[in-house]
Design a protein around this motif. Sequence first.
Motif, mmCIF file in Angstrom:
data_model
loop_
_atom_site.group_PDB
_atom_site.id
_atom_site.type_symbol
_atom_site.label_atom_id
_atom_site.label_comp_id
_atom_site.label_asym_id
_atom_site.label_seq_id
_atom_site.Cartn_x
_atom_site.Cartn_y
_atom_site.Cartn_z
ATOM 1 N N UNK A 179 2.757 6.442 -6.934
ATOM 2 C CA UNK A 179 1.781 7.309 -7.597
ATOM 3 C C UNK A 179 2.244 8.754 -7.577
ATOM 4 N N UNK A 180 2.847 9.168 -6.457
ATOM 5 C CA UNK A 180 3.341 10.529 -6.360
ATOM 6 C C UNK A 180 4.617 10.760 -7.154
ATOM 7 N N UNK A 181 5.492 9.753 -7.167
ATOM 8 C CA UNK A 181 6.774 9.911 -7.864
ATOM 9 C C UNK A 181 6.599 9.953 -9.376
ATOM 10 N N UNK A 182 5.669 9.150 -9.886
ATOM 11 C CA UNK A 182 5.484 9.073 -11.339
ATOM 12 C C UNK A 182 4.395 10.008 -11.848
ATOM 13 N N UNK A 183 3.529 10.488 -10.965
ATOM 14 C CA UNK A 183 2.445 11.368 -11.377
ATOM 15 C C UNK A 183 2.633 12.785 -10.867
ATOM 16 N N UNK A 184 1.534 13.521 -10.827
ATOM 17 C CA UNK A 184 1.587 14.896 -10.338
ATOM 18 C C UNK A 184 0.902 14.982 -8.980
ATOM 19 N N UNK A 185 0.691 16.203 -8.504
ATOM 20 C CA UNK A 185 0.094 16.384 -7.183
ATOM 21 C C UNK A 185 -1.307 15.799 -7.094
ATOM 22 N N UNK B 274 -2.491 13.151 -8.704
ATOM 23 C CA UNK B 274 -2.331 11.708 -8.562
ATOM 24 C C UNK B 274 -1.997 11.333 -7.118
ATOM 25 N N UNK B 275 -1.091 12.071 -6.524
ATOM 26 C CA UNK B 275 -0.658 11.765 -5.163
ATOM 27 C C UNK B 275 -1.779 11.995 -4.156
ATOM 28 N N UNK B 276 -2.488 13.112 -4.289
ATOM 29 C CA UNK B 276 -3.572 13.387 -3.349
ATOM 30 C C UNK B 276 -4.726 12.388 -3.500
ATOM 31 N N UNK B 277 -4.987 11.950 -4.706
ATOM 32 C CA UNK B 277 -6.028 10.940 -4.913
ATOM 33 C C UNK B 277 -5.618 9.624 -4.259
ATOM 34 N N UNK B 278 -4.346 9.255 -4.364
ATOM 35 C CA UNK B 278 -3.863 8.027 -3.729
ATOM 36 C C UNK B 278 -3.941 8.122 -2.206
ATOM 37 N N UNK B 279 -3.745 9.309 -1.660
ATOM 38 C CA UNK B 279 -3.817 9.519 -0.217
ATOM 39 C C UNK B 279 -5.244 9.593 0.304
ATOM 40 N N UNK B 280 -6.172 9.976 -0.544
ATOM 41 C CA UNK B 280 -7.516 10.357 -0.090
ATOM 42 C C UNK B 280 -8.331 9.254 0.582
ATOM 43 N N UNK B 281 -8.268 7.984 0.162
ATOM 44 C CA UNK B 281 -9.069 6.985 0.887
ATOM 45 C C UNK B 281 -8.726 6.907 2.368
ATOM 46 N N UNK B 282 -7.454 7.077 2.680
ATOM 47 C CA UNK B 282 -7.052 7.067 4.082
ATOM 48 C C UNK B 282 -7.475 8.356 4.773
ATOM 49 N N UNK B 283 -7.052 9.479 4.233
ATOM 50 C CA UNK B 283 -7.276 10.771 4.890
ATOM 51 C C UNK B 283 -8.763 11.051 5.075
ATOM 52 N N UNK B 284 -9.543 10.855 4.029
ATOM 53 C CA UNK B 284 -10.964 11.201 4.068
ATOM 54 C C UNK B 284 -11.799 10.037 4.580
ATOM 55 N N UNK C 4 0.827 -1.208 0.000
ATOM 56 C CA UNK C 4 0.000 0.000 0.000
ATOM 57 C C UNK C 4 0.863 1.259 0.000
ATOM 58 N N UNK C 5 1.800 1.342 0.939
ATOM 59 C CA UNK C 5 2.563 2.577 1.071
ATOM 60 C C UNK C 5 3.444 2.833 -0.147
ATOM 61 N N UNK C 6 4.024 1.771 -0.702
ATOM 62 C CA UNK C 6 4.870 1.988 -1.870
ATOM 63 C C UNK C 6 4.042 2.333 -3.097
ATOM 64 N N UNK C 7 2.818 1.830 -3.157
ATOM 65 C CA UNK C 7 1.918 2.228 -4.241
ATOM 66 C C UNK C 7 1.659 3.733 -4.190
ATOM 67 N N UNK C 8 1.380 4.238 -2.991
ATOM 68 C CA UNK C 8 1.112 5.668 -2.842
ATOM 69 C C UNK C 8 2.334 6.491 -3.233
ATOM 70 N N UNK C 9 3.500 6.089 -2.743
ATOM 71 C CA UNK C 9 4.722 6.823 -3.078
ATOM 72 C C UNK C 9 5.018 6.765 -4.568
#
Length: 223
Positions: A120-126, A128-138, A113-118
Amino acid sequence: MSTLFDRLKSAASEEWVSYTDHAFIQQMEAGTLPPAAFREYLIQDYHFLVHFARAYALIGYKARSLEDLRYAQEGIGNILHETSQHVKRLGELYGLTPEDIEDTPEDPANIAYTRFVLDAGATGDLLDLHVALSPCVIGYAEIGQRLKPAVDGDPEHPYAEWISEYSSDWYQETARSAVEHIDALAARGGSDARFGEIVKTFTTATRAEAAFWQMGLDRAENA
């Protein structure tokens, strides 16, 4: 008017329900979640949050405005607060030291999970990264609100502290800010053309959240 997050939830509705209504959550609500499952979840979530802090540092690196930088700084601060709460709970409830927590290896589900999120952020833009984070945060805010009545009706509920934290005004505002920030990033352009791609990221992260709950149950059975 629906937010981008609302559209993502709708597109991944089955996965969202599997995450937010997982057996782990049902048992937590009922107060029947085995203490060992909660212990294993907290240990792994501590490691998870360390990598989420790295993801927010990546937000700072990719920032295109002072607003983005402030958001990253606030996010790291919130995560550090959560990690300190986890250490406190694990010490009080299970007698674990910070060294005990650090020495526990990451579960493969946590790593995935955590490496998927990282990634998504490394290969995409902001976005992409915020969308990957959102299920947890929200998602945690939604779960906290759902479980709040269980605590209101039972001050001795075994998971009252955890539920109260994620149903608190502070955390609910954190989630609202995340929804607004995703919309602000989408308004910069390109989100409609990329919606299918963004949905895939959101769906994968949501599935990973459900797998994280299951990990807690499975590790408790095998402990």
